[in-house]
Design a protein around this motif. Sequence first.
Motif, PDB file in Angstrom:
ATOM      1  N   GLU A   1      19.499 -44.259 -45.409  1.00 61.10           N
ATOM      2  CA  GLU A   1      20.058 -43.851 -47.082  1.00 61.10           C
ATOM      3  C   GLU A   1      19.828 -42.745 -47.784  1.00 61.10           C
ATOM      4  O   GLU A   1      20.436 -42.583 -48.869  1.00 61.10           O
ATOM      5  CB  GLU A   1      20.028 -44.879 -48.165  1.00 61.10           C
ATOM      6  N   GLY A   2      18.644 -41.423 -46.966  1.00 60.54           N
ATOM      7  CA  GLY A   2      18.674 -40.224 -47.354  1.00 60.54           C
ATOM      8  C   GLY A   2      18.111 -40.187 -48.771  1.00 60.54           C
ATOM      9  O   GLY A   2      17.947 -39.103 -49.514  1.00 60.54           O
ATOM     10  N   ASN A   3      17.170 -41.015 -49.852  1.00 64.44           N
ATOM     11  CA  ASN A   3      15.931 -40.862 -50.423  1.00 64.44           C
ATOM     12  C   ASN A   3      15.078 -41.114 -50.306  1.00 64.44           C
ATOM     13  O   ASN A   3      13.807 -40.493 -51.721  1.00 64.44           O
ATOM     14  CB  ASN A   3      16.643 -42.427 -51.495  1.00 64.44           C
ATOM     15  N   VAL A   4      14.608 -41.188 -49.050  1.00 62.07           N
ATOM     16  CA  VAL A   4      12.793 -40.812 -49.193  1.00 62.07           C
ATOM     17  C   VAL A   4      12.894 -40.113 -48.120  1.00 62.07           C
ATOM     18  O   VAL A   4      13.359 -39.959 -46.634  1.00 62.07           O
ATOM     19  CB  VAL A   4      12.708 -42.019 -49.411  1.00 62.07           C
ATOM     20  N   ILE A   5      11.451 -39.686 -47.727  1.00 62.36           N
ATOM     21  CA  ILE A   5      11.089 -38.287 -46.629  1.00 62.36           C
ATOM     22  C   ILE A   5      10.124 -39.026 -46.960  1.00 62.36           C
ATOM     23  O   ILE A   5       8.922 -38.621 -47.336  1.00 62.36           O
ATOM     24  CB  ILE A   5      11.629 -37.099 -46.794  1.00 62.36           C
ATOM     25  N   VAL A   6       9.339 -39.141 -45.562  1.00 59.77           N
ATOM     26  CA  VAL A   6       8.250 -39.214 -45.552  1.00 59.77           C
ATOM     27  C   VAL A   6       7.136 -39.024 -43.817  1.00 59.77           C
ATOM     28  O   VAL A   6       8.383 -38.238 -43.472  1.00 59.77           O
ATOM     29  CB  VAL A   6       7.558 -41.391 -45.176  1.00 59.77           C
ATOM     30  N   GLN A   7       5.779 -38.638 -44.212  1.00 61.87           N
ATOM     31  CA  GLN A   7       5.591 -38.006 -43.102  1.00 61.87           C
ATOM     32  C   GLN A   7       4.272 -39.269 -42.375  1.00 61.87           C
ATOM     33  O   GLN A   7       3.636 -39.040 -43.409  1.00 61.87           O
ATOM     34  CB  GLN A   7       4.630 -36.659 -43.454  1.00 61.87           C
ATOM     35  N   LEU A   8       5.061 -38.916 -41.229  1.00 64.58           N
ATOM     36  CA  LEU A   8       3.014 -39.964 -40.757  1.00 64.58           C
ATOM     37  C   LEU A   8       2.806 -39.369 -39.885  1.00 64.58           C
ATOM     38  O   LEU A   8       2.979 -37.891 -39.263  1.00 64.58           O
ATOM     39  CB  LEU A   8       4.132 -40.777 -39.241  1.00 64.58           C
ATOM     40  N   ILE A   9       1.223 -39.496 -39.521  1.00 65.25           N
ATOM     41  CA  ILE A   9       0.056 -38.526 -39.619  1.00 65.25           C
ATOM     42  C   ILE A   9      -0.614 -39.522 -38.210  1.00 65.25           C
ATOM     43  O   ILE A   9      -0.920 -41.121 -39.384  1.00 65.25           O
ATOM     44  CB  ILE A   9      -0.357 -37.895 -40.794  1.00 65.25           C
ATOM     45  N   GLU A  10      -1.844 -39.182 -38.240  1.00 62.72           N
ATOM     46  CA  GLU A  10      -2.939 -40.344 -37.482  1.00 62.72           C
ATOM     47  C   GLU A  10      -3.508 -39.406 -38.446  1.00 62.72           C
ATOM     48  O   GLU A  10      -4.465 -38.609 -38.598  1.00 62.72           O
ATOM     49  CB  GLU A  10      -2.613 -39.530 -35.919  1.00 62.72           C
ATOM     50  N   ASP A  11      -4.681 -40.436 -38.361  1.00 59.04           N
ATOM     51  CA  ASP A  11      -5.972 -40.843 -38.948  1.00 59.04           C
ATOM     52  C   ASP A  11      -6.863 -40.904 -38.774  1.00 59.04           C
ATOM     53  O   ASP A  11      -6.752 -42.453 -38.218  1.00 59.04           O
ATOM     54  CB  ASP A  11      -5.237 -41.427 -40.041  1.00 59.04           C
ATOM     55  N   SER A  12      -7.658 -41.262 -37.311  1.00 60.38           N
ATOM     56  CA  SER A  12      -9.063 -41.801 -36.950  1.00 60.38           C
ATOM     57  C   SER A  12      -8.517 -42.849 -36.385  1.00 60.38           C
ATOM     58  O   SER A  12      -8.668 -44.190 -36.450  1.00 60.38           O
ATOM     59  CB  SER A  12     -10.147 -42.420 -37.767  1.00 60.38           C
ATOM     60  N   GLY A  13      -7.674 -42.576 -35.004  1.00 60.11           N
ATOM     61  CA  GLY A  13      -6.784 -43.153 -34.230  1.00 60.11           C
ATOM     62  C   GLY A  13      -6.098 -44.423 -34.737  1.00 60.11           C
ATOM     63  O   GLY A  13      -5.749 -45.430 -34.057  1.00 60.11           O
ATOM     64  N   THR A  14      -5.912 -44.326 -35.897  1.00 63.73           N
ATOM     65  CA  THR A  14      -4.715 -45.367 -36.621  1.00 63.73           C
ATOM     66  C   THR A  14      -3.724 -44.108 -37.259  1.00 63.73           C
ATOM     67  O   THR A  14      -4.116 -43.060 -37.227  1.00 63.73           O
ATOM     68  CB  THR A  14      -5.181 -46.785 -37.627  1.00 63.73           C
ATOM     69  N   PHE A  15      -2.342 -44.497 -37.515  1.00 62.80           N
ATOM     70  CA  PHE A  15      -1.823 -43.492 -38.075  1.00 62.80           C
ATOM     71  C   PHE A  15      -1.169 -44.674 -39.378  1.00 62.80           C
ATOM     72  O   PHE A  15      -1.340 -45.527 -39.502  1.00 62.80           O
ATOM     73  CB  PHE A  15      -0.255 -44.251 -37.213  1.00 62.80           C
ATOM     74  N   LYS A  16      -1.042 -42.980 -40.327  1.00 63.48           N
ATOM     75  CA  LYS A  16      -0.456 -43.769 -41.182  1.00 63.48           C
ATOM     76  C   LYS A  16       0.805 -42.963 -42.396  1.00 63.48           C
ATOM     77  O   LYS A  16       1.240 -42.076 -41.279  1.00 63.48           O
ATOM     78  CB  LYS A  16      -0.602 -43.284 -42.746  1.00 63.48           C
ATOM     79  N   GLY A  17       1.394 -43.135 -43.103  1.00 64.68           N
ATOM     80  CA  GLY A  17       2.712 -42.488 -43.237  1.00 64.68           C
ATOM     81  C   GLY A  17       2.269 -42.186 -45.147  1.00 64.68           C
ATOM     82  O   GLY A  17       2.146 -43.260 -45.966  1.00 64.68           O
ATOM     83  N   LYS A  18       2.550 -41.085 -45.785  1.00 66.99           N
ATOM     84  CA  LYS A  18       2.693 -41.106 -47.207  1.00 66.99           C
ATOM     85  C   LYS A  18       4.215 -40.101 -47.503  1.00 66.99           C
ATOM     86  O   LYS A  18       4.927 -39.391 -46.386  1.00 66.99           O
ATOM     87  CB  LYS A  18       1.502 -39.616 -46.909  1.00 66.99           C
ATOM     88  N   ILE A  19       4.162 -40.370 -48.811  1.00 66.79           N
ATOM     89  CA  ILE A  19       5.852 -39.944 -49.482  1.00 66.79           C
ATOM     90  C   ILE A  19       5.265 -38.786 -49.832  1.00 66.79           C
ATOM     91  O   ILE A  19       4.711 -38.283 -50.475  1.00 66.79           O
ATOM     92  CB  ILE A  19       6.163 -40.679 -50.818  1.00 66.79           C
ATOM     93  N   LEU A  20       6.816 -37.901 -49.086  1.00 67.60           N
ATOM     94  CA  LEU A  20       6.583 -36.289 -49.704  1.00 67.60           C
ATOM     95  C   LEU A  20       8.100 -35.747 -50.471  1.00 67.60           C
ATOM     96  O   LEU A  20       8.088 -35.144 -51.046  1.00 67.60           O
ATOM     97  CB  LEU A  20       7.068 -35.574 -48.311  1.00 67.60           C
ATOM     98  N   TRP A  21       9.337 -36.641 -50.344  1.00 61.49           N
ATOM     99  CA  TRP A  21       9.986 -36.787 -50.975  1.00 61.49           C
ATOM    100  C   TRP A  21      10.862 -37.949 -51.686  1.00 61.49           C
ATOM    101  O   TRP A  21      10.570 -38.914 -50.630  1.00 61.49           O
ATOM    102  CB  TRP A  21      10.724 -35.391 -50.105  1.00 61.49           C
ATOM    103  N   PHE A  22      11.326 -37.785 -52.493  1.00 63.67           N
ATOM    104  CA  PHE A  22      11.787 -39.306 -52.756  1.00 63.67           C
ATOM    105  C   PHE A  22      12.968 -38.685 -53.892  1.00 63.67           C
ATOM    106  O   PHE A  22      13.022 -38.268 -54.854  1.00 63.67           O
ATOM    107  CB  PHE A  22      11.644 -40.529 -53.248  1.00 63.67           C
TER     108      PHE A  22
END
Length: 150
Positions: free
Chosen positions: A36-57
């Motif tokens: 929809e073009g309404n949110v950008i997330v960044q997925l990163i590795e964190d101690s053997g697992t993966f997580k995503g954070k909001i960069l823009w909305f």
Amino acid sequence: MILKIFVSTILVFILFYGFSSSEQSNLILGKWISQEGNVIVQLIEDSGTFKGKILWFDDTDDLNRPMNLRTDIKNPDVNLRNRRILGLDVLVGLTYNPECNCWQNGKIYDTNSGRIRSSSVKIEKENLLKICGFWHFEFLGRTMVFRRLF
């Protein structure tokens, strides 16, 4: 001599498979924008697992409160309602499963409702990411589609 060749072959296979699996698990790393073009997330590795954070909305719904000032007002924990949405980890704990070539056992946080759901992630095609948030059963969940930003 045959034993030495056999052991060497097994070690090479293990090393190759290990690197191959690691490369596969890292395919979700990077920046992704929702369909929809309404949110950008960044997925990163964190101690053997993966997580995503909001960069823009998209913050056009409430021009009185710009994106960088929006807080997590729907959070059920009153102590967390003042944290900013921008930069918030909304996807955590994903682990790569090479059997299905997907990431599972994660949790996704919905800032619109304050609810946490189980989550899984799968790459469909080369640059399409599907994030499913669900309660108990994945087939009853909601799936969001993202495309990779370059």
